[in-house]
Design a protein around this motif. Sequence first.
Motif, PDB file in Angstrom:
ATOM      1  N   GLU A 179       2.682   4.475  -4.009  1.00 46.09           N
ATOM      2  CA  GLU A 179       3.397   3.294  -4.834  1.00 46.09           C
ATOM      3  C   GLU A 179       3.244   2.231  -3.624  1.00 46.09           C
ATOM      4  OE1 GLU A 179       5.305   0.945  -8.175  1.00 46.09           O
ATOM      5  OE2 GLU A 179       4.115   3.158  -8.077  1.00 46.09           O
ATOM      6  N   GLN A 180       3.588   2.379  -2.588  1.00 41.16           N
ATOM      7  CA  GLN A 180       3.556   1.389  -1.528  1.00 41.16           C
ATOM      8  C   GLN A 180       2.371   0.913  -1.096  1.00 41.16           C
ATOM      9  OE1 GLN A 180       6.235   3.488   1.440  1.00 41.16           O
ATOM     10  NE2 GLN A 180       8.151   2.766   0.490  1.00 41.16           N
ATOM     11  N   ILE A 181       1.480   2.066  -1.141  1.00 42.32           N
ATOM     12  CA  ILE A 181       0.177   1.557  -0.338  1.00 42.32           C
ATOM     13  C   ILE A 181      -0.521   0.978  -1.600  1.00 42.32           C
ATOM     14  CG2 ILE A 181      -2.241   2.415   0.085  1.00 42.32           C
ATOM     15  CD1 ILE A 181      -0.850   4.692   1.698  1.00 42.32           C
ATOM     16  N   ALA A 182      -0.277   1.157  -3.124  1.00 41.54           N
ATOM     17  CA  ALA A 182      -0.842   0.301  -4.212  1.00 41.54           C
ATOM     18  C   ALA A 182      -0.534  -0.904  -4.185  1.00 41.54           C
ATOM     19  CB  ALA A 182      -0.660   1.351  -5.461  1.00 41.54           C
ATOM     20  N   ASN A 183       0.728  -1.049  -3.776  1.00 41.07           N
ATOM     21  CA  ASN A 183       1.402  -2.515  -3.934  1.00 41.07           C
ATOM     22  C   ASN A 183       1.036  -3.178  -2.668  1.00 41.07           C
ATOM     23  OD1 ASN A 183       2.795  -3.115  -6.159  1.00 41.07           O
ATOM     24  ND2 ASN A 183       4.230  -1.407  -5.729  1.00 41.07           N
ATOM     25  N   SER A 184       0.718  -2.585  -1.522  1.00 39.32           N
ATOM     26  CA  SER A 184       0.099  -3.332  -0.383  1.00 39.32           C
ATOM     27  C   SER A 184      -1.172  -3.849  -0.585  1.00 39.32           C
ATOM     28  CB  SER A 184       0.185  -2.499   0.968  1.00 39.32           C
ATOM     29  OG  SER A 184      -0.822  -1.630   0.816  1.00 39.32           O
ATOM     30  N   ILE A 185      -2.030  -3.302  -1.294  1.00 37.69           N
ATOM     31  CA  ILE A 185      -3.459  -3.622  -1.622  1.00 37.69           C
ATOM     32  C   ILE A 185      -3.145  -4.838  -2.616  1.00 37.69           C
ATOM     33  CG2 ILE A 185      -5.578  -3.147  -2.713  1.00 37.69           C
ATOM     34  CD1 ILE A 185      -4.945   0.155  -1.854  1.00 37.69           C
TER      35      ILE A 185
END
Length: 455
Positions: A179-185
């Motif tokens: 979830e965090q990586i998706a939002n960082s992208i």
Amino acid sequence: MASPSTSTVSVLARYVCDLKSTDISDKTKRHAAMCVLDTLAAAAAGLHVSSVVAAREASMTLFGKGEVPLWFDGRQTTAAGAIFANSCAAAVLDMDDGHSEARGHPAAAVIPAVLNLAAEIGASADEVLSAIAIGYEVGIRIKAARGDHGQKGWNGQSGVWTGFCVAVATGWLLRASEEQIANSIALAGVYSPNLVATSYTKELGADVKEGIPWSAVAGYSSMILAKLGHAGFRDTLDHSPFYDSSVILHELGAGEMKIVGNYFKPYANCRHFHAALKALETVMAEHAIKPSDITSVKVYIYDYAMRLSNATQPENLTDIQYSIPYCMAIMAILGADSLMPIDESLLGRPELVSFAEKVEIVPDPEYSAIYPRMTLNRIDVFTANGTYSSPTTRPPCGPYAPMSMQELERKFRNASSKVLDERQQEDLLRAFNRLLNGEIAPLLEAIARPAAIGA
């Protein structure tokens, strides 16, 4: 429209989270290590450029004190500050690596971010090299899928997309959740510099260049924000003509990773005319042509290269980097080593200006038709004794003819010779060899030491 769980951002995040260091081949990690050495060569060469000196001073003011080193400086700042300053040094002389599929430069963003974060969190060599490869993989895929949508010339700027590379590379190192990586992208797609002015400005000499340093900071900031709960537009990569999601996801996880397809630069200037420079060097050597023998030169190239400044009397280093005539003059009169790196001693030299004015740039319809899939040049060299022509030539040191480790080490020595003394160079190369054998600490220590040779 894709749901949040099936969006392209989410698929990429799942791919990144599932990757383990053991999934990445030794060949890929070795290539990532070569990218590290190439980036350090570029950063050392750029250390005393005025805009880079300013960036280091600004990093201390803007980002404050910390424990992450400014490369070859001796001072420390925060991870974000070090990313900004070290990225400026790596990008300033146009020496940094590139990728033809992305038509841009990932290393000057990814490698400062990964090395600086590694210094802060104590990441291992294996983790560092894996994170670099992962950052290249995602960022290059996204850039290759980016559409034009009316902003001609803008989409080619590396600062528009290298934030994606940094977001996923640092996220993987920090063991961020899917979830965090998706939002960082998703956040990086909004917060990275827009660089719209680069599509219409005529002032190529500005220190903005391609916006890579701020893109790197934006990518890292996006990751930190995402870990703390910030959310972005999860459908950001699912709208044509902005992005073609099928290109992003094509064979994701299959075959070699994108980083293996990069190129290293033998000359510190725009890649568009590296083939012409190599052709001139070859023709002059093969036919024993002296610079004084040459009455004129024609460079045949794709029409995109006509957008470059191509100044015959450049006013600054960036002007040189984007001038076909002036770089051809440097090659003809001073030789290839004078292009690795360039410096201010090359400005305002009458013999270079005189030769540059003999260079004609000719758009070639055939080359234009296949650009950017292939970047071809050829040249005619006119002398009193006849005309000498090169065959159609590709840029040297691409994935089809890669730079060897020995050539890369020679590039490092040449590029850093005015900043690092011989002892520092050898210390860093020994530390690099230890990186190849699984140790990162000696390299991080070597680049934290102040340069022996001042401005």
